[in-house]
Design an enzyme around this catalytic site. Structure first.
Site, PDB file in Angstrom:
ATOM      1  N   SER A  70       0.893  -1.342  -0.157  1.00  0.00           N
ATOM      2  CA  SER A  70      -0.136   0.014   0.036  1.00  0.00           C
ATOM      3  C   SER A  70       0.978   1.185  -0.041  1.00  0.00           C
ATOM      4  O   SER A  70       0.472   2.253  -0.637  1.00  0.00           O
ATOM      5  CB  SER A  70      -0.889   0.135   1.222  1.00  0.00           C
ATOM      6  OG  SER A  70      -0.092  -0.039   2.319  1.00  0.00           O
ATOM      7  N   GLU A  90      -6.890  -5.287 -23.294  1.00  0.00           N
ATOM      8  CA  GLU A  90      -6.078  -6.042 -22.411  1.00  0.00           C
ATOM      9  C   GLU A  90      -5.690  -5.136 -21.203  1.00  0.00           C
ATOM     10  O   GLU A  90      -5.913  -5.582 -20.130  1.00  0.00           O
ATOM     11  CB  GLU A  90      -4.795  -6.637 -22.716  1.00  0.00           C
ATOM     12  CG  GLU A  90      -5.177  -7.773 -23.842  1.00  0.00           C
ATOM     13  CD  GLU A  90      -5.404  -9.065 -23.412  1.00  0.00           C
ATOM     14  OE1 GLU A  90      -5.249  -9.430 -22.140  1.00  0.00           O
ATOM     15  OE2 GLU A  90      -5.945 -10.000 -24.097  1.00  0.00           O
ATOM     16  N   LEU A  91      -5.193  -4.101 -21.430  1.00  0.00           N
ATOM     17  CA  LEU A  91      -4.779  -3.185 -20.385  1.00  0.00           C
ATOM     18  C   LEU A  91      -5.764  -2.636 -19.649  1.00  0.00           C
ATOM     19  O   LEU A  91      -5.603  -2.313 -18.422  1.00  0.00           O
ATOM     20  CB  LEU A  91      -3.998  -1.830 -21.142  1.00  0.00           C
ATOM     21  CG  LEU A  91      -2.751  -1.114 -20.043  1.00  0.00           C
ATOM     22  CD1 LEU A  91      -2.051  -2.118 -19.649  1.00  0.00           C
ATOM     23  CD2 LEU A  91      -2.276  -0.150 -20.983  1.00  0.00           C
ATOM     24  N   GLU A  92      -6.997  -2.454 -20.318  1.00  0.00           N
ATOM     25  CA  GLU A  92      -8.261  -1.783 -19.490  1.00  0.00           C
ATOM     26  C   GLU A  92      -8.852  -2.857 -18.445  1.00  0.00           C
ATOM     27  O   GLU A  92      -9.385  -2.419 -17.531  1.00  0.00           O
ATOM     28  CB  GLU A  92      -9.271  -1.291 -20.610  1.00  0.00           C
ATOM     29  CG  GLU A  92      -9.001  -0.054 -21.103  1.00  0.00           C
ATOM     30  CD  GLU A  92     -10.046   0.344 -21.835  1.00  0.00           C
ATOM     31  OE1 GLU A  92     -10.251   1.655 -22.113  1.00  0.00           O
ATOM     32  OE2 GLU A  92     -10.755  -0.204 -22.548  1.00  0.00           O
ATOM     33  N   ARG A  93      -8.221  -4.083 -18.560  1.00  0.00           N
ATOM     34  CA  ARG A  93      -8.658  -4.818 -17.312  1.00  0.00           C
ATOM     35  C   ARG A  93      -8.188  -4.611 -15.916  1.00  0.00           C
ATOM     36  O   ARG A  93      -8.572  -5.183 -15.127  1.00  0.00           O
ATOM     37  CB  ARG A  93      -8.582  -6.418 -17.824  1.00  0.00           C
ATOM     38  CG  ARG A  93      -9.354  -6.751 -19.229  1.00  0.00           C
ATOM     39  CD  ARG A  93      -8.606  -7.978 -19.717  1.00  0.00           C
ATOM     40  NE  ARG A  93      -8.797  -9.238 -18.906  1.00  0.00           N
ATOM     41  CZ  ARG A  93      -8.280 -10.385 -19.026  1.00  0.00           C
ATOM     42  NH1 ARG A  93      -7.599 -10.553 -20.365  1.00  0.00           N
ATOM     43  NH2 ARG A  93      -8.458 -11.472 -18.194  1.00  0.00           N
ATOM     44  N   SER A 103     -10.628   9.152 -29.241  1.00  0.00           N
ATOM     45  CA  SER A 103     -12.049   8.683 -29.746  1.00  0.00           C
ATOM     46  C   SER A 103     -12.225   8.415 -31.182  1.00  0.00           C
ATOM     47  O   SER A 103     -11.800   9.088 -32.112  1.00  0.00           O
ATOM     48  CB  SER A 103     -12.935  10.116 -29.311  1.00  0.00           C
ATOM     49  OG  SER A 103     -14.159   9.930 -29.833  1.00  0.00           O
ATOM     50  N   ARG A 105     -14.872   8.156 -32.497  1.00  0.00           N
ATOM     51  CA  ARG A 105     -16.025   9.033 -32.839  1.00  0.00           C
ATOM     52  C   ARG A 105     -15.523  10.253 -33.508  1.00  0.00           C
ATOM     53  O   ARG A 105     -16.342  10.866 -34.371  1.00  0.00           O
ATOM     54  CB  ARG A 105     -17.287   8.926 -32.031  1.00  0.00           C
ATOM     55  CG  ARG A 105     -17.721   7.787 -31.276  1.00  0.00           C
ATOM     56  CD  ARG A 105     -18.560   7.755 -29.976  1.00  0.00           C
ATOM     57  NE  ARG A 105     -19.765   8.659 -30.559  1.00  0.00           N
ATOM     58  CZ  ARG A 105     -20.684   9.548 -29.690  1.00  0.00           C
ATOM     59  NH1 ARG A 105     -20.190  10.116 -28.811  1.00  0.00           N
ATOM     60  NH2 ARG A 105     -21.644   9.950 -30.438  1.00  0.00           N
ATOM     61  N   ARG A 168     -16.971   2.454 -37.144  1.00  0.00           N
ATOM     62  CA  ARG A 168     -15.850   1.981 -36.631  1.00  0.00           C
ATOM     63  C   ARG A 168     -16.074   0.452 -36.220  1.00  0.00           C
ATOM     64  O   ARG A 168     -15.060  -0.323 -35.865  1.00  0.00           O
ATOM     65  CB  ARG A 168     -15.686   2.750 -35.413  1.00  0.00           C
ATOM     66  CG  ARG A 168     -16.699   2.529 -34.551  1.00  0.00           C
ATOM     67  CD  ARG A 168     -16.591   3.202 -33.008  1.00  0.00           C
ATOM     68  NE  ARG A 168     -17.410   3.308 -32.186  1.00  0.00           N
ATOM     69  CZ  ARG A 168     -17.592   4.018 -31.068  1.00  0.00           C
ATOM     70  NH1 ARG A 168     -16.663   4.441 -30.603  1.00  0.00           N
ATOM     71  NH2 ARG A 168     -18.657   3.772 -30.116  1.00  0.00           N
ATOM     72  N   ARG A 195       1.901  -9.236 -17.086  1.00  0.00           N
ATOM     73  CA  ARG A 195       1.701  -9.315 -18.357  1.00  0.00           C
ATOM     74  C   ARG A 195       3.027  -9.352 -18.864  1.00  0.00           C
ATOM     75  O   ARG A 195       3.356  -9.795 -20.230  1.00  0.00           O
ATOM     76  CB  ARG A 195       1.408  -7.852 -18.957  1.00  0.00           C
ATOM     77  CG  ARG A 195       0.046  -7.348 -18.551  1.00  0.00           C
ATOM     78  CD  ARG A 195      -1.169  -8.529 -18.918  1.00  0.00           C
ATOM     79  NE  ARG A 195      -2.503  -8.198 -18.862  1.00  0.00           N
ATOM     80  CZ  ARG A 195      -3.555  -8.766 -19.341  1.00  0.00           C
ATOM     81  NH1 ARG A 195      -3.453  -9.715 -20.121  1.00  0.00           N
ATOM     82  NH2 ARG A 195      -4.667  -8.259 -19.091  1.00  0.00           N
TER      83      ARG A 195
END
Length: 235
Positions: A70, A90-93, A103, A105, A168, A195
């Site tokens: 911590s 993968e990284l966003e997990r 973006s 969009r 997209r 990873r």
């Protein structure tokens, strides 16, 4: 792939808020020393009473041994990363990281380029040529399909961002996805320990190795237990 450290925690108060903390020598980095200060604050051991943990490297080695990680959360590192959409997924997990991603969009993703999976470099001869040809054909087809769909939706009166939102859907996983990613050092250690492994996806393993290299420059003692070669099931 592009991986660049763009920000990290720097110590601001040399007096350590008026505590009795005895700072380490000037070679210790801000991230490593802040972790030690936080740990010593828990037990008010600012005067370094134990000779076995008097030095920062030894103190943090003990912290890592007992799992008191911590204290590593007080410092952070921010990276600019250009990698594929599959790497982003993968990284966003790793939910303790913070993301700001281009973006699809508002930005035309066909202008961002692609990232060829590392496995393609392991092929040789005619196999390599055939695989590259398939990849480039897919990229070309996806780009044409994307642009055609944007045209259809735009002509139908849809605003540009809604047209791109629909188009997209045909983009491949190899599409470049520039991102800014921030994490504290406990979070980055978790990413790397999962990873930086022979069984991990090759592209994110490459990312983990480069993250480790740069993180060691700003917090060498925090990452002292991470091997220079990827983890393996054999040890």
């Amino acid at each position: 792939m592009k991986v660049q450290l763009i920000a990290s925690t720097i110590l601001e108060d040399p007096s350590w808020a008026g505590t009795d903390y005895v700072g380490d020598d000037e070679t210790v980095t801000s991230a490593d020393e802040l972790a030690e200060f936080a740990g010593r604050n828990c037990y008010l051991s600012f005067d370094r009473p134990n000779p076995k943990t008097r030095e920062n490297v030894d103190y943090l080695n003990h912290i890592l041994d007992v799992g008191h990680e911590s204290v590593l959360e007080h410092s952070s590192a921010t990276f600019y990363i250009e990698a594929s959409r599959s790497v982003l997924t993968e990284l966003e997990r790793h939910r303790h990281l913070s993301f700001s991603v281009v973006s699809q969009r508002y930005v035309d993703p066909t202008e961002l380029g692609i990232h060829v999976p590392p496995a393609f470099t392991e092929l040789s001869g005619s196999d390599a040529d055939k695989a590259k040809e398939v990849l480039l054909d897919v990229q070309s087809f996806a780009q044409e399909a994307y642009e055609y769909l944007v045209h259809i939706f735009s002509d139908a009166g849809f605003p540009r961002k809604k047209a791109r939102e629909a188009a997209r859907a045909v983009l491949p996983n190899m599409t470049n996805s520039p991102m800014v990613v921030t994490g504290n050092h406990r979070a980055w250690r978790y990413v790397i320990k999962n990873r930086w492994h022979e069984a991990a996806d090759a592209e994110i393993r490459e990312l983990a190795g480069e993250l480790l290299r740069q993180l060691r420059e700003i917090a060498p003692n925090t990452y002292q237990d991470i091997p220079t070669e990827p983890y393996s099931y054999g040890g």
